[in-house]
Design a protein around this motif. Structure first.
Motif: not given
Length: 184
Positions: A119, A150-153, A155, A178, A182-183
């Motif tokens: 992150d 996946r846990s950090c967003g 796709r 990402i 998106m972030r």
């Protein structure tokens, strides 16, 4: 006067900083301790000479950036290396993109440290590095790496057969990505 941090970015438990040649002994020892965890997905250098060559590419090549994920406080000492995250194939101009690779070391696996570190690296890449898009290419059987993406967003964007040559064979990969939007 506030004290200056040795980290580029930090969270509650970890900080990220660039690779340094002085990290060779610790990095190589942690890689040796983590062989079972990493096989068959990745093979970080486990000797001082191997680390020096690896680090040189990350330190000196403008198309790469390497980050150590370090524990701020731990039984292994303040600043102990928990894992690493690299941004490879950095392309500027209209693309502003890079491809991520990462690995946790055995003593840190399953503790959420790499989640926090990834992150931080994503935030740094979209901030100070001014990138727009990051990709992660993961072998489909690497459940831990997919869960981290996946846990950090990130796709899932697709599947590429025989994409990368790893451990003596061309391996299929899922493509995760990402963007800065998106972030946000």
């Amino acid at each position: 006067m506030p004290h200056a941090s040795r980290y580029l970015a930090e969270g509650p438990r970890v900080g990220i900083r660039h690779f340094a040649y002085e990290d060779g002994a610790e990095f190589a020892a942690r890689a040796r301790e983590s062989k079972d965890l990493h096989h068959p997905w990745l093979f970080p250098p486990d000797t001082a000479d191997g680390y020096t060559a690896y680090a040189a590419r990350l330190i000196e090549d403008r198309t790469r950036a390497g980050f150590m994920v370090c524990e701020k406080e731990s039984e292994h000492g303040d600043g102990a290396i928990a894992g690493f995250i690299n941004i490879n194939n950095i392309v500027e101009g209209g693309f502003q993109s890079g491809a991520l690779g990462y690995g946790a070391f055995a003593h840190a696996a399953g503790r959420g440290l790499m989640r926090e570190g990834l992150d931080l690296v994503v935030g740094y890449a979209f901030g100070a590095m001014r990138l727009h898009r990051l990709e992660i290419n993961v072998q489909p059987g690497n459940a831990a790496s997919i869960a981290l993406a996946r846990s950090c967003g990130f796709r899932l964007e697709g599947f590429s057969p025989a994409m990368l040559f790893i451990d003596g064979a061309w391996r299929d990969h899922e493509r995760w990505a990402i963007t800065a939007e998106m972030r946000a």
